[in-house]
Structure formats: structure tokens, C-alpha cells
Design a protein around this motif. Structure first.
Motif, PDB file in Angstrom:
ATOM      1  N   GLU A 176      -0.057  -7.127   5.487  1.00 22.33           N
ATOM      2  CA  GLU A 176       0.659  -5.952   5.520  1.00 22.33           C
ATOM      3  C   GLU A 176       1.671  -5.897   6.475  1.00 22.33           C
ATOM      4  N   PHE A 177       1.804  -6.625   7.226  1.00 22.57           N
ATOM      5  CA  PHE A 177       2.944  -7.018   8.434  1.00 22.57           C
ATOM      6  C   PHE A 177       3.773  -8.165   7.877  1.00 22.57           C
ATOM      7  N   GLY A 230      -1.533  -0.441  11.662  1.00 21.17           N
ATOM      8  CA  GLY A 230      -1.740  -0.407  10.363  1.00 21.17           C
ATOM      9  C   GLY A 230      -1.529   0.952   9.981  1.00 21.17           C
ATOM     10  N   ALA A 274       1.925  -0.041   8.415  1.00 24.83           N
ATOM     11  CA  ALA A 274       1.508  -1.166   7.510  1.00 24.83           C
ATOM     12  C   ALA A 274       2.371  -0.991   6.040  1.00 24.83           C
ATOM     13  N   THR A 304      -7.531   1.370   7.036  1.00 24.96           N
ATOM     14  CA  THR A 304      -6.298   0.811   7.580  1.00 24.96           C
ATOM     15  C   THR A 304      -6.464  -0.920   7.589  1.00 24.96           C
ATOM     16  N   THR A 305      -5.534  -1.255   8.425  1.00 29.27           N
ATOM     17  CA  THR A 305      -5.637  -2.956   8.503  1.00 29.27           C
ATOM     18  C   THR A 305      -6.501  -3.286   9.640  1.00 29.27           C
TER      19      THR A 305
END
Length: 535
Positions: A231-232, A266, A270, A425-426
Motif C-alpha cells: 500500500e506504500f 495506512g 495508504a 488499515t495497513t
């Protein structure tokens, strides 16, 4: 009795007393956990009588509770061990909180003093300049000779009494509270969870029709971030990564057990390419690792790095320790923790120098003690946005702090009763994070968590909304961004007496942020300024 002053000679005086129920231990080995050094048998027996409270592994320091009156005897035994550099009684401030001092001093001289004279005064005091502090003119982080011990307090007081010194205090560090509470991203838009409609969201999805935060840099200062997470991974996503704590450098990845920062990042930004989107998925991420104690010079350095490397928004989901929110008699609720001068000047530097003089926008988690945020010098600072948490039913989260300093609120976890476990979330990838690979806790791979929360989650949520605002109108000053949030927030739980005549609630601030409305207000302000400039 020891003391120091923040804010100059007439500022807030912090008083510290010896406490025979605390032992502070500094091991020879830096970067290792303070409670697993290879001690001798007598030392291990002595340490077994201690209860670990918290520590700073990067400095090899641990703070322990001891049986009352036993601290001096235990310290004597530990000081005999070659693995121990120092062991001694701990200090508590006048509110009962443990505080650790170092043999370092923060000093700011008058602006008009020549550098050579500053250096001469420090040398005369026996201090060695470790580095200049670029957040203010004539500011220095200096070290006293090894073995100075508690005399560092008197040394700092003598310097502060000089006419040519504006600010001076020893480096004092405290336990850092990461303000978390332990694919349904209901906080972003309408969702159906277990057959129930959840509509207590921040209206983020609607804002994405206008912007997703492109061109804005969100700095998350926290305990490290897993920048290898998918996600990054978009091109140019991660900018200027940094670790302000040892080992200092360009690697912001978290250490053992440090899961908090990845989840915060995130929530803010994200990419949303797999299982989680941040509030501003188009924004870039500046990950800054900070695991040093509260009030350390590393803390101030983290802000300077963010400003100097182009951060637009800075998110801080940490602060002083919270009292137990479920216990109104917990004495920690009444502790006052001042914002130390080194960090205060760093925040002012971000406001004055950030974004080409328009100021970085700083969001801060209000805290999870169900107590007054106004006792917290960090979140209550006028130059930051104190963020409270509200739940999936549009009411205050049970743990969320309250007070005059609360500016706004953002959806987060609640605890029971709740329709949701928290925020999706992450997470650190695989088995390293909150979710060790259980799809009931997120996903089966362990790359996401479904139960992040606290004001820790609310804070980067608002940081993401700020990124959307700045993408819509990059000309806004930091204080104008605060006004946009105030003007566009939704008044939730709007019962008689909840909001005062200025529209402020001590529980929700000016209300729950409404991302789409905030973007519209920001865009309209930009159109108005263009019209005025052309006419």
C-alpha cells in the motif's frame, strides 16, 4: 528537590523528587532491550525484585518499580555489574509521573548574541556542543561531562539565570504513549457490516471526486513504518524516510513489537491498491521513526527533518501517558505534562518555516484516558489540531479525551458496545504486526488489521483530510486550514448544551470532520482569492 523551568525564567516550573520505589538502569549495551542484558547472578537476582515499567532501548535505559524503600539497595548491587553503566533511584514529577534525565542540556541564547560568545558561555559551563538546533536562532543541544548526574539541573538553572540566555533545561524524557486502542472501511463512507448500515463516517469517499490528495506530503512521526508494504509501493510514494532515533539514518522501518506507525500511515494515505485505502491515497508519505522518550531532543529533530524535507502535514499519534479511561479515580488523570522548550520551538519552526512560510499543519491525537486534554502540553498546544475520537454510532468514543483544546473528531474504535471492531488499515507484513495471520483479525496473510483505533487512528484520519484540503487549495495557511475544518465539520450528538455559543464542544471540538464539505470550502476560498486578486 530538583527542578527546571520551561518557557524561560518565569515559565512553568517542573519539580522532581527522589522516589524510593523507582530504579533507573542504564546498560552498557545500546540498542538492546534493557531487561535482557547478560547480567551476573547477583544482579539478576536484584533485578528480579524489580517490575519493568518502560524503557528506551536505543539508549539502553530501563525504568523499574521496586518494593518501597528497596531501590537504594538494588541500585548498589546493579552498579557492581560490568554490564551496568548506571543504576540509581528514579525521579517523579509533582504529579507523580516518572521522569528520566540525561546529562544533556537544551540552551537557547538571545538572538543578538554572536555564535562565538554562545560557544564560550557553553564551554565555561563545562558543556560540549553536540549539535546546533536549527529550529531557533542560537539554540544548542549540549552535553555535560560524564558523571555530572543530577548537578545537570543546577547547571541548567545557572545558565537560565543569565541575561543572555532565553531558555535552558536538561533533556528530560518520559514514557511515550502510542494512542491506539486495541475490509470494513466504514470511516471513509457508508458501509454495511454484519447486515447493519453504518453511516457515522467522515464523508471521505465523496471528497475523492474532487481530489485524492495528489501533490501533498504527509509526514507520520511514529515508531517506524513498514515501507515495503504494497500500500506504500506506488511510484514516488515514500519520500525522505528518516529515523530520528538510534540508529539514526534513512531507514524508518520498525523494530521488534513496533506496530503502531504502519497502521497510522495506512489510515492517512495508504494507496488503496489492495485491501486498504488511506483518507488521502494520492498523497505521498514521509515516514519518520521516533522511539526515543517523550521530550527528547530526537523528538524535536524529527519535526525539523519533516519541515526541511518538504512535509505539508505532520501527524503525531503519541503523547504523555493516559490514565485508565475506565477508572475515574486513576491519579494519572490529573497529571500535567508541559511541552518542553526544545519541542515547542520545533513546532514553532514547522509553523513559521513549513510550506514556504504558510506553515505545516500538525495533527495530534488527543489521548485515550477519558480525561482533560488541557493537561497535555502537546495536544493542547495552540499550533496543533487536537483530534478526538467518535464511534460508529456518531457519539464520543468511550476512551476519548475532552477539553477546550479539542478541535475536531474523527471516526475510530469504541470498544463495547460497537458494530465494528475498529478501523481497517495497513499492518506490518506477515506475522510481525497486530494481525499475525488470522482473517478474523484482518486478512489471512497478516498484512492488514481490522481493529486499529483510539485517537491514534483518528489523528492520521484528520491528517489525510488536511491533505485533501491542501490539494484543493495549496495557498491556505496552517491556521486557515484549521478554520476550514471548523467551518465544514458536522455537529454530531447535537443535544442541548453539547455545543457552546461559538459552536464548540469539549467532546467533539467543532464536530466530526466532513472531508467532502472541507474540500468544497477550501476550493471556494481559492476561487474567492483568485477573484479578489483579479479585481
Amino acid at each position: 528537590m530538583l527542578s527546571c523551568r520551561f518557557g524561560g525564567s518565569s515559565g512553568f516550573r517542573l519539580e522532581l523528587e527522589d522516589n524510593e520505589d523507582l530504579v533507573v538502569v542504564r546498560s552498557v549495551r545500546r540498542g538492546a532491550r534493557h531487561d535482557i542484558s547478560p547480567l551476573s547472578s547477583p544482579s539478576r537476582s536484584a533485578q528480579d525484585r524489580l517490575t519493568p515499567l518502560f524503557g528506551f532501548p536505543e539508549a539502553g535505559v530501563g525504568v523499574y518499580a521496586s518494593p518501597v524503600g528497596d531501590a537504594p539497595n538494588i541500585a548498589v548491587v546493579l552498579n557492581e555489574d560490568p554490564e551496568i553503566e548506571f543504576a540509581g533511584r528514579g525521579l517523579r514529577d509533582q504529579f507523580g509521573a516518572p521522569v528520566v534525565y540525561t546529562e544533556n542540556v537544551f540552551v537557547k541564547f538571545r538572538d543578538d548574541l554572536p555564535e562565538s560568545q554562545c560557544a564560550a558561555v557553553l564551554a565555561e559551563a563545562g558543556l560540549t556542543i553536540k549539535r546546533t538546533v536549527g529550529t531557533a536562532t542560537n539554540a544548542y543541544f549540549a552535553g555535560a561531562p560524564a558523571g555530572t548526574g543530577r548537578e545537570v539541573f543546577a547547571l541548567a538553572e545557572r545558565l537560565l539565570d543569565r541575561d543572555d540566555v532565553d531558555l535552558c533545561h536538561p533533556e528530560l524524557v518520559r514514557e511515550v504513549s502510542r494512542r491506539a486502542m486495541a475490509p470494513q472501511q466504514w470511516h471513509l463512507g457508508p458501509a454495511v457490516i454484519d447486515g447493519q448500515d453504518v453511516v457515522a463516517h467522515a464523508n471521505v469517499v465523496a471528497a475523492w471526486a474532487e481530489t485524492r490528495g495528489e501533490g501533498v506530503v504527509v509526514c507520520v512521526i511514529d515508531d517506524g513504518m513498514d515501507v515495503t508494504h504494497p500500500e506504500f509501493a506506488s511510484a514516488g510514494k515514500v519520500v525522505a524516510p528518516f529515523s530520528a532515533s538510534r540508529p539514526r539514518g534513512a531507514d524508518p522501518r520498525p523494530g521488534d513489537g513496533d506496530n503502531h506507525g504502519t497502521a497510522c500511515a495506512g489510515v492517512a494515505c495508504a494507496d488503496g491498491v489492495d485491501h486498504a485505502s488511506g483518507v488521502a491515497p494520492g498523497a505521498r508519505l514521509m515516514p519518520v521513526r521516533l522511539v526515543s522518550g517523550l521530550g527528547s531532543q530526537d523528538e524535536a529533530d524529527a519535526f525539523k527533518w519533516a519541515v526541511d524535507h518538504g512535509a505539508d502535514v505532520i501527524s503525531c499519534s503519541w503523547g504523555p501517558s493516559d490514565g485508565n479511561w475506565w477508572d475515574p479515580t486513576d491519579p494519572v488523570h490529573n497529571q500535567v505534562v508541559p511541552l518542553q522548550d526544545n519541542t515547542r520551538l520545533a513546532i514553532e519552526y514547522a509553523i513559521e518555516r513549513g510550506r514556504g512560510g504558510k506553515g505545516c499543519v500538525i495533527t495530534w491525537a488527543a489521548g485515550n484516558g477519558a480525561e482533560s486534554v488541557d493537561n497535555d502540553g502537546y495536544a493542547a498546544c495552540d499550533q496543533v489540531i487536537a483530534v478526538a475520537a467518535c464511534n460508529d454510532q456518531g457519539r464520543q468514543s468511550r476512551y476519548s479525551d475532552h477539553g477546550k483544546a479539542i478541535w475536531c473528531s474523527f471516526p475510530s474504535s469504541n470498544g463495547s458496545p460497537s458494530r465494528t471492531p475498529g478501523i481497517w488499515t495497513t499492518d506490518r507484513r506477515g506475522r510481525e504486526g497486530y494481525n499475525i495471520g488470522d482473517d478474523s483479525a484482518g486478512d489471512a496473510a497478516g498484512d492488514y488489521t481490522n481493529s486499529f483505533g483510539g485517537t491514534s487512528s483518528a489523528c492520521p484520519g484528520v491528517a489525510g483530510v488536511v491533505a485533501l484540503i491542501l490539494a484543493a487549495n495549496p495557498e491556505l495557511r496552517w491556521d486557515e486550514v484549521k478554520d476550514v475544518l471548523r467551518e465544514s465539520a458536522d455537529r454530531i450528538d447535537d443535544n442541548p448544551g453539547e455545543y457552546d455559543e461559538d459552536g464548540h464542544s469539549t467532546r467533539y471540538g467543532y464536530g466530526r470532520v466532513n472531508a467532502a464539505a472541507a474540500v468544497r470550502v477550501a476550493r471556494d476560498k481559492r476561487a474567492l482569492s483568485v477573484f479578489v486578486a483579479q479585481n
